[in-house]
Design a protein around this motif. Structure first.
Motif, PDB file in Angstrom:
ATOM      1  N   TYR A  91      10.239   6.588  -7.682  1.00 19.44           N
ATOM      2  CA  TYR A  91      10.020   5.354  -6.907  1.00 19.44           C
ATOM      3  C   TYR A  91       8.536   5.191  -6.550  1.00 19.44           C
ATOM      4  O   TYR A  91       8.021   4.071  -6.489  1.00 19.44           O
ATOM      5  CB  TYR A  91      10.898   5.350  -5.657  1.00 19.44           C
ATOM      6  N   PHE A  92       7.848   6.305  -6.314  1.00 17.63           N
ATOM      7  CA  PHE A  92       6.398   6.240  -6.064  1.00 17.63           C
ATOM      8  C   PHE A  92       5.657   5.833  -7.345  1.00 17.63           C
ATOM      9  O   PHE A  92       4.676   5.090  -7.290  1.00 17.63           O
ATOM     10  CB  PHE A  92       5.876   7.592  -5.567  1.00 17.63           C
ATOM     11  N   ALA A  93       6.142   6.348  -8.495  1.00 16.34           N
ATOM     12  CA  ALA A  93       5.529   5.956  -9.775  1.00 16.34           C
ATOM     13  C   ALA A  93       5.673   4.457  -9.991  1.00 16.34           C
ATOM     14  O   ALA A  93       4.726   3.778 -10.404  1.00 16.34           O
ATOM     15  CB  ALA A  93       6.183   6.731 -10.925  1.00 16.34           C
ATOM     16  N   ALA A  94       6.878   3.938  -9.697  1.00 13.81           N
ATOM     17  CA  ALA A  94       7.103   2.492  -9.833  1.00 13.81           C
ATOM     18  C   ALA A  94       6.156   1.731  -8.910  1.00 13.81           C
ATOM     19  O   ALA A  94       5.522   0.746  -9.315  1.00 13.81           O
ATOM     20  CB  ALA A  94       8.557   2.156  -9.503  1.00 13.81           C
ATOM     21  N   ALA A  95       6.035   2.201  -7.670  1.00 17.14           N
ATOM     22  CA  ALA A  95       5.129   1.550  -6.711  1.00 17.14           C
ATOM     23  C   ALA A  95       3.694   1.570  -7.227  1.00 17.14           C
ATOM     24  O   ALA A  95       2.948   0.598  -7.063  1.00 17.14           O
ATOM     25  CB  ALA A  95       5.213   2.250  -5.351  1.00 17.14           C
ATOM     26  N   GLY A  96       3.308   2.680  -7.881  1.00 19.53           N
ATOM     27  CA  GLY A  96       1.955   2.791  -8.425  1.00 19.53           C
ATOM     28  C   GLY A  96       1.666   1.747  -9.488  1.00 19.53           C
ATOM     29  O   GLY A  96       0.576   1.172  -9.530  1.00 19.53           O
ATOM     30  N   ASN A  97       2.666   1.468 -10.336  1.00 19.08           N
ATOM     31  CA  ASN A  97       2.481   0.449 -11.373  1.00 19.08           C
ATOM     32  C   ASN A  97       2.337  -0.938 -10.763  1.00 19.08           C
ATOM     33  O   ASN A  97       1.498  -1.735 -11.189  1.00 19.08           O
ATOM     34  CB  ASN A  97       3.662   0.476 -12.354  1.00 19.08           C
ATOM     35  N   TYR A  98       3.150  -1.237  -9.751  1.00 22.05           N
ATOM     36  CA  TYR A  98       3.021  -2.528  -9.063  1.00 22.05           C
ATOM     37  C   TYR A  98       1.673  -2.641  -8.351  1.00 22.05           C
ATOM     38  O   TYR A  98       0.994  -3.669  -8.431  1.00 22.05           O
ATOM     39  CB  TYR A  98       4.158  -2.720  -8.055  1.00 22.05           C
ATOM     40  N   LEU A  99       1.282  -1.573  -7.644  1.00 19.71           N
ATOM     41  CA  LEU A  99       0.017  -1.598  -6.909  1.00 19.71           C
ATOM     42  C   LEU A  99      -1.165  -1.784  -7.844  1.00 19.71           C
ATOM     43  O   LEU A  99      -2.101  -2.535  -7.542  1.00 19.71           O
ATOM     44  CB  LEU A  99      -0.162  -0.293  -6.129  1.00 19.71           C
ATOM     45  N   LEU A 100      -1.120  -1.102  -8.995  1.00 23.52           N
ATOM     46  CA  LEU A 100      -2.201  -1.248  -9.973  1.00 23.52           C
ATOM     47  C   LEU A 100      -2.337  -2.707 -10.407  1.00 23.52           C
ATOM     48  O   LEU A 100      -3.444  -3.259 -10.487  1.00 23.52           O
ATOM     49  CB  LEU A 100      -1.919  -0.355 -11.187  1.00 23.52           C
ATOM     50  N   MET A 101      -1.205  -3.363 -10.649  1.00 23.58           N
ATOM     51  CA  MET A 101      -1.244  -4.763 -11.085  1.00 23.58           C
ATOM     52  C   MET A 101      -1.617  -5.718  -9.953  1.00 23.58           C
ATOM     53  O   MET A 101      -2.106  -6.817 -10.215  1.00 23.58           O
ATOM     54  CB  MET A 101       0.104  -5.166 -11.688  1.00 23.58           C
ATOM     55  N   MET A 102      -1.421  -5.298  -8.716  1.00 23.07           N
ATOM     56  CA  MET A 102      -1.754  -6.170  -7.587  1.00 23.07           C
ATOM     57  C   MET A 102      -3.251  -6.474  -7.523  1.00 23.07           C
ATOM     58  O   MET A 102      -3.661  -7.514  -7.027  1.00 23.07           O
ATOM     59  CB  MET A 102      -1.278  -5.535  -6.278  1.00 23.07           C
ATOM     60  N   ILE A 386      -5.246   3.600  -2.892  1.00 22.86           N
ATOM     61  CA  ILE A 386      -3.886   4.165  -2.902  1.00 22.86           C
ATOM     62  C   ILE A 386      -3.528   4.661  -4.302  1.00 22.86           C
ATOM     63  O   ILE A 386      -2.967   5.753  -4.465  1.00 22.86           O
ATOM     64  CB  ILE A 386      -2.848   3.122  -2.423  1.00 22.86           C
ATOM     65  N   VAL A 387      -3.878   3.874  -5.309  1.00 22.07           N
ATOM     66  CA  VAL A 387      -3.549   4.255  -6.691  1.00 22.07           C
ATOM     67  C   VAL A 387      -4.469   5.376  -7.178  1.00 22.07           C
ATOM     68  O   VAL A 387      -4.013   6.460  -7.557  1.00 22.07           O
ATOM     69  CB  VAL A 387      -3.644   3.043  -7.648  1.00 22.07           C
ATOM     70  N   SER A 388      -5.783   5.123  -7.175  1.00 23.33           N
ATOM     71  CA  SER A 388      -6.730   6.042  -7.818  1.00 23.33           C
ATOM     72  C   SER A 388      -6.914   7.349  -7.073  1.00 23.33           C
ATOM     73  O   SER A 388      -7.040   8.408  -7.687  1.00 23.33           O
ATOM     74  CB  SER A 388      -8.091   5.358  -7.988  1.00 23.33           C
ATOM     75  N   ASN A 389      -6.958   7.294  -5.748  1.00 22.19           N
ATOM     76  CA  ASN A 389      -7.228   8.503  -4.974  1.00 22.19           C
ATOM     77  C   ASN A 389      -5.970   9.268  -4.581  1.00 22.19           C
ATOM     78  O   ASN A 389      -6.052  10.395  -4.101  1.00 22.19           O
ATOM     79  CB  ASN A 389      -8.018   8.160  -3.693  1.00 22.19           C
ATOM     80  N   ASN A 390      -4.800   8.650  -4.751  1.00 22.04           N
ATOM     81  CA  ASN A 390      -3.581   9.306  -4.290  1.00 22.04           C
ATOM     82  C   ASN A 390      -2.493   9.401  -5.357  1.00 22.04           C
ATOM     83  O   ASN A 390      -2.107  10.499  -5.761  1.00 22.04           O
ATOM     84  CB  ASN A 390      -3.038   8.576  -3.053  1.00 22.04           C
ATOM     85  N   LEU A 391      -2.000   8.257  -5.833  1.00 23.61           N
ATOM     86  CA  LEU A 391      -0.845   8.300  -6.732  1.00 23.61           C
ATOM     87  C   LEU A 391      -1.176   8.911  -8.097  1.00 23.61           C
ATOM     88  O   LEU A 391      -0.351   9.640  -8.671  1.00 23.61           O
ATOM     89  CB  LEU A 391      -0.265   6.892  -6.906  1.00 23.61           C
ATOM     90  N   LEU A 392      -2.370   8.644  -8.637  1.00 26.89           N
ATOM     91  CA  LEU A 392      -2.718   9.230  -9.943  1.00 26.89           C
ATOM     92  C   LEU A 392      -2.830  10.759  -9.873  1.00 26.89           C
ATOM     93  O   LEU A 392      -2.149  11.460 -10.638  1.00 26.89           O
ATOM     94  CB  LEU A 392      -4.005   8.616 -10.502  1.00 26.89           C
ATOM     95  N   PRO A 393      -3.639  11.322  -8.955  1.00 29.55           N
ATOM     96  CA  PRO A 393      -3.720  12.785  -8.928  1.00 29.55           C
ATOM     97  C   PRO A 393      -2.424  13.460  -8.476  1.00 29.55           C
ATOM     98  O   PRO A 393      -1.976  14.426  -9.087  1.00 29.55           O
ATOM     99  CB  PRO A 393      -4.874  13.076  -7.956  1.00 29.55           C
ATOM    100  N   LEU A 394      -1.807  12.958  -7.410  1.00 27.28           N
ATOM    101  CA  LEU A 394      -0.598  13.606  -6.896  1.00 27.28           C
ATOM    102  C   LEU A 394       0.574  13.406  -7.860  1.00 27.28           C
ATOM    103  O   LEU A 394       1.426  14.294  -8.007  1.00 27.28           O
ATOM    104  CB  LEU A 394      -0.259  13.076  -5.500  1.00 27.28           C
ATOM    105  N   GLY A 395       0.623  12.267  -8.529  1.00 26.72           N
ATOM    106  CA  GLY A 395       1.653  12.032  -9.536  1.00 26.72           C
ATOM    107  C   GLY A 395       1.492  12.954 -10.731  1.00 26.72           C
ATOM    108  O   GLY A 395       2.470  13.493 -11.270  1.00 26.72           O
TER     109      GLY A 395
END
Length: 457
Positions: A91-102, A386-395
């Motif tokens: 679900y966090f991965a899905a959120a990351g894709n939406y956030l990236l497109m935002m 949120i995407v670059s500093n958090n979801l990409l490395p932690l994901g």
């Protein structure tokens, strides 16, 4: 539920995956930090870290996607052991894709708008200050920002509506082939400009004094960071394409091909930007401002500058739209996997959803320009953080742990999937490295990113 499509060809898979990995960071960030940290010496570190960091994580994403046959939001469910909680990351991965497109849809809109502006000759008679003012006026105009953002969204979803083979694969292959050809044409033009030799020397000649000036530790970390973030790993954006391929080819070779294309684009961007800037005495270290405020002046000074400028922004638009199409395909697959929707319904619902979610960024430079988070910045900065500093490395960390831990999918299952098929095999002998050392490096990159963001001024 619709039958799941697969890629028609291997080249389609590689081009589509490369389109996802290749984005605007390759074009404006790579040349900037290469110049800052010592030219060719930095590039050498960057290439080493691409193989050491990027390749294993990309293989992990592809393996999870191919073994599960699902998007990131459902792939962990299919492979994890009973009672495991790895699926929550989906679900966090899905959120990351939406956030990236935002925020990425707004930036893609800038590229499309500048292609039209350049083709119309809007920059041709302007002074450098007036060229810079065009970008400022564009950002300040909420109508213009929203319209071009909508054009980028509509283009992306129109391609995805046609399906994987006839839409995403076919268009991505055409876009990527065109992008690579355009880069070569622009690079040849740039390196043949009078005075281009100084730019080539700056770019290609190792300057160890600059490395010493910045500190070897900082240079190494910058190379690690660029190699890590350039591939958009960690939010399952590439895992979906693994789920669309067969078992004919081992995954390490496929990942190496994609990383090779990504690197080629980054290196060629340097061959375009450095000779052009040095030929016209322009500072190449300006990040995004270089693209919109400075390079139009460079093209103005060239013979047939309107043509070269338009070609450059077409190339930039291709780099942006290829990523938009790839991530939209992820977003559509989420809805199909979770709700059993048809592709058409998933496209229509997500078109509306992504449009609404993208509006804050488009208005963040004008109507909502006052919205600021201390230490981070405006709306686009927050979404990017949120995407670059958090979801990409932690994901990426989640994918590594899932593929190597007995509590996740397990190393034996991962290596068996990764090495199914012909071609380059993933070495089973580096288990300790990808189980312990690489996760520690990823955590280090994440932590230092925070330190640099909030504590180093």
């Amino acid at each position: 539920m619709e039958n799941r499509e697969n890629f028609k060809s291997r080249i389609g898979f590689i081009m589509t995956s490369a389109g996802c990995a290749i984005g605007l960071g390759n074009v404006w960030r790579f040349p900037f930090i290469t110049g800052k940290y010592g030219g060719a010496a930095f590039v050498l570190f960057y290439l080493v870290f691409l193989v050491l960091l990027g390749l294993p994580i990309m293989v992990a994403e592809f393996a999870v996607g191919r073994a599960s046959g699902k998007s990131a939001v459902r792939s962990f469910h299919a492979l994890e052991k009973p009672g495991s909680k790895f699926h929550l990351y989906g679900y966090f991965a899905a959120a990351g894709n939406y956030l990236l497109m935002m925020f990425y849809t707004t930036v893609a809109g800038w590229m499309l708008s500048y292609t039209v502006k350049s083709a119309r000759g809007i920059f041709s008679e302007l002074s450098p200050d007036e060229v810079a003012a065009v970008f400022g006026a564009s950002l300040a105009n909420p109508g213009e920002q929203v319209v071009w953002m909508l054009v980028a969204i509509a283009l992306g979803f129109a391609v995805c509506m046609r399906g994987l083979k006839n839409g995403v694969e076919k268009v991505s292959t055409v876009i990527m082939t065109s992008l690579l050809c355009l880069m070569v044409v622009l690079a040849v033009r740039a390196v043949t400009l009078p005075g281009a030799a100084n730019g080539l020397a700056f770019y290609l000649k190792p300057d160890f004094s600059k490395m010493a000036e910045n500190g070897i530790g900082e240079v190494v970390f910058a190379a690690m960071g660029q190699s890590f973030f350039t591939l958009s790993l960690g939010i399952g954006a590439l895992a979906i394409f693994g789920s669309y391929i067969g078992k004919e080819k081992a995954l390490a070779g496929e990942a190496a091909s994609i990383i090779g294309l990504d690197t080629f684009v980054a290196l060629m961007a340097g061959f375009i930007i450095f000779p052009s800037c040095f030929a016209f005495n322009v500072n190449p270290g300006q990040g995004p401002g270089l693209i919109f405020a400075t390079l139009p002046n460079v093209f103005n000074a060239m013979p047939f500058g309107r043509v070269w400028g338009t070609l450059f922004f077409v190339f930039m638009s291709f780099a942006a739209i290829s990523t938009v199409i790839a991530v939209f395909e992820n977003i559509i697959a989420f809805a199909i996997d979770m709700h059993g929707w048809s592709r058409k319904k998933s496209v229509l619902v997500n078109f509306a959803l992504v449009t609404v979610l993208s509006i804050p960024c488009a208005l963040g430079f004008n109507v909502w320009g006052g919205v600021q988070i201390p230490g981070i910045g405006g709306i686009q900065d927050v979404e990017d953080f949120i995407v670059s500093n958090n979801l990409l490395p932690l994901g990426s960390l989640v994918y590594l742990v899932f593929c190597t831990s007995r509590y996740g999918w397990g190393f034996k299952n991962f290596i068996a999937e990764a090495n199914t098929g012909s071609g380059l095999k993933f070495p089973a002998g580096i288990r300790v490295y990808i189980s312990y050392i690489l996760p520690a490096v990823v955590l280090f990159i994440w932590a230092v990113g925070y330190i640099q963001k909030f504590f180093v001024k």
